[in-house]
Design a protein around this motif. Structure first.
Motif: not given
Length: 375
Positions: A174-181, A328-340
Motif C-alpha cells: 500500500v505505502q508506495p502508492l502514495l508517491q506513485w499516484l 520508476v516511482s520507487a527509484r525516484a523517491t527512495g522506495g523499494r522497487a523489486w520484487p514489490d
C-alpha cells in the motif's frame, strides 16, 4: 483485442507521465551541507507518541546549518506519558519549548488545531515554519536544505516527501502508492505554475512554509475541519496568491507511518473518502485504476486459457508497462522497487477496497483517529 490495445495505450501514456515527472520535473533538494541565516521554527504536534517520538526529537536536536533554529513541541492531550519522554530527551536544551495543547473547539479537527496552536505561538524573527510528524526522522541538514529549496523555488509552501519505510507485506503493498499516484497523475510543473487551488498536493509529515505567506493564507485555521489538512493548506496558499512545490525528500527524511496492518488500514480509511471527493468521482477513478492496472494480468490469463496468445501478449505487455511505472516511482523517491512492483495490480485492488471501506464507515459516522471522530 481492441480492449487489450486500449489498456496498453492507457497504461503507456500514464507511465510516460510518471517518467517525465520523476526524471525532469521532480525537485530534489541537496542532501549535503546547507546553511540558512534566517530563523526557523520546527513545529512538532504530538498525541500519544511516547513509543516513537524519541528518534524524531534526537534528529531535530542534531540539525545543522541553522544557527537560528527553534523547536516547539505541543503535547496534544496525550495519555501515554509523551510529555515526560520529550522532557527526558531534550533535557535543558534552550532551543526547545514544550507546550501543552487544549482540546479543539467545535468545528476543528485535532491535527489542524494542534498545528495552529504551534504556528500562532511563534513570533518574529521566525520567518520559516517547518511542520514535522513524530514518525519522521530527519537527516542532519534536512531542515536547512528544505528551507533553502523553499526559497530557491520561490514558493510559499514546499512539501519534501520523505522516504517511506516499509517492513510488512501490507506496507509494501500500500505505502508506495502514495508517491506513485502523484507522480503518475499530477502534472508537477503545471501544479507549480498554476494558480488553481484544485491543482495542489502536499504531505503533512514534512512541510515547509514561509511564515508570512502561511498567515496570509489563514494557516491551519483556514482548514480547521479538513481531514486532509495538508492538501487543503496547499490550496489555501494558492487561493491567497502563493505558490506551492513538491520535492523528493527521500534523502532528507524517512518515515515509518504505521506499525501494523490495523493502523495502516484505519489510517487510510479515515482519509481516502476526502481524497476522492464525491462517491461518483471515486467510483470513476477506481474503475479506471482497476481497468488499467489490475485487469491486464487477468485478461492475459483468460486469453491464454481461451487460446488467444496475441491478446494475452498485449495484455501482458500492459501489465509490465504498469510495473515499469511503479519501478520508476520507487527509484525516484527512495522506495523499494523489486520484487514489490510485480504486485502492483494487487496494490491497486487493495487501494480500491480501502476506499470503499472509507466511504462505508463515513456514511455510518464511524470514522475516528486517535480517539477523536473525523469526517
Amino acid at each position: 483485442m481492441t480492449v487489450a490495445l486500449v489498456l496498453l495505450l492507457g497504461v503507456t501514456l500514464l507511465t510516460t507521465h510518471t517518467v517525465v515527472n520523476a526524471c525532469r520535473w521532480l525537485r530534489r533538494p541537496t542532501d549535503g551541507p546547507a546553511e540558512v541565516t534566517e530563523t526557523v521554527a520546527v513545529l512538532l504536534p504530538l498525541r500519544d507518541e511516547a513509543d516513537r517520538v524519541t528518534p524524531c526529537l534526537r534528529a531535530l536536536l542534531a540539525q545543522r546549518g541553522i544557527p537560528g533554529l527553534r523547536v516547539v513541541v505541543l503535547d496534544d492531550g496525550s495519555t501515554d506519558g509523551t510529555a515526560e519522554v520529550v522532557r527526558a530527551v531534550v533535557a535543558d536544551d534552550p532551543r526547545v519549548t514544550l507546550r501543552t495543547g487544549v482540546n479543539p473547539p467545535p468545528g476543528w479537527l485535532g491535527k489542524p488545531h494542534a498545528c495552529w496552536q504551534l504556528a500562532t505561538g511563534v513570533e518574529e524573527p521566525v520567518t520559516a515554519l517547518v511542520f514535522v510528524d513524530a514518525d519522521v526522522v530527519l537527516d542532519p541538514y534536512a531542515v536547512a536544505a528544505a528551507v533553502t529549496e523553499l526559497r530557491a523555488a520561490g514558493a510559499t509552501l514546499l512539501s519534501p516527501y520523505p522516504r517511506i519505510v516499509v517492513r510488512t507485506a501490507a506496507d509494501r503493498l500500500v505505502q508506495p502508492l502514495l508517491q506513485w499516484l502523484w507522480l503518475t497523475f499530477l502534472p508537477l510543473r503545471a501544479m507549480e505554475r498554476s494558480s488553481r487551488p484544485s491543482l495542489a498536493a502536499a504531505g503533512g509529515q514534512f512541510l515547509v512554509v514561509d511564515r508570512a505567506g502561511y498567515l496570509r493564507a489563514g494557516g491551519h485555521a483556514a482548514v480547521a475541519d479538513r481531514v486532509l489538512e495538508d492538501i487543503e493548506l496547499a490550496r489555501a496558499v494558492k487561493r491567497a496568491g502563493g505558490r506551492i512545490a513538491l520535492a523528493d525528500g527521500s534523502r532528507l527524511a524517512s518515515c515509518r507511518m504505521y506499525e501494523d496492518w490495523p493502523q495502516l488500514r484505519d489510517g487510510y480509511t479515515k482519509s481516502l473518502w476526502a481524497s476522492f471527493g464525491h462517491p461518483i468521482s471515486a467510483a470513476v477513478v477506481l474503475a479506471l485504476l482497476l481497468a488499467l492496472y489490475t485487469a491486464p494480468p487477468l485478461v492475459a490469463v483468460v486469453a491464454l486459457v481461451a487460446g488467444a496468445p496475441v491478446v494475452a501478449g498485449v495484455a501482458g505487455v500492459a501489465y509490465l508497462v504498469g510495473v515499469v511505472g511503479r519501478v520508476v516511482s520507487a527509484r525516484a523517491t527512495g522506495g523499494r522497487a523489486w520484487p514489490d512492483a510485480l504486485g502492483h495490480p494487487v496494490s491497486v485492488a487493495v487501494l480500491g477496497w480501502l476506499t470503499l471501506r472509507s466511504y462505508h464507515l463515513r456514511k455510518r459516522r464511524r470514522l475516528s483517529w486517535r480517539g477523536r471522530p473525523v469526517g
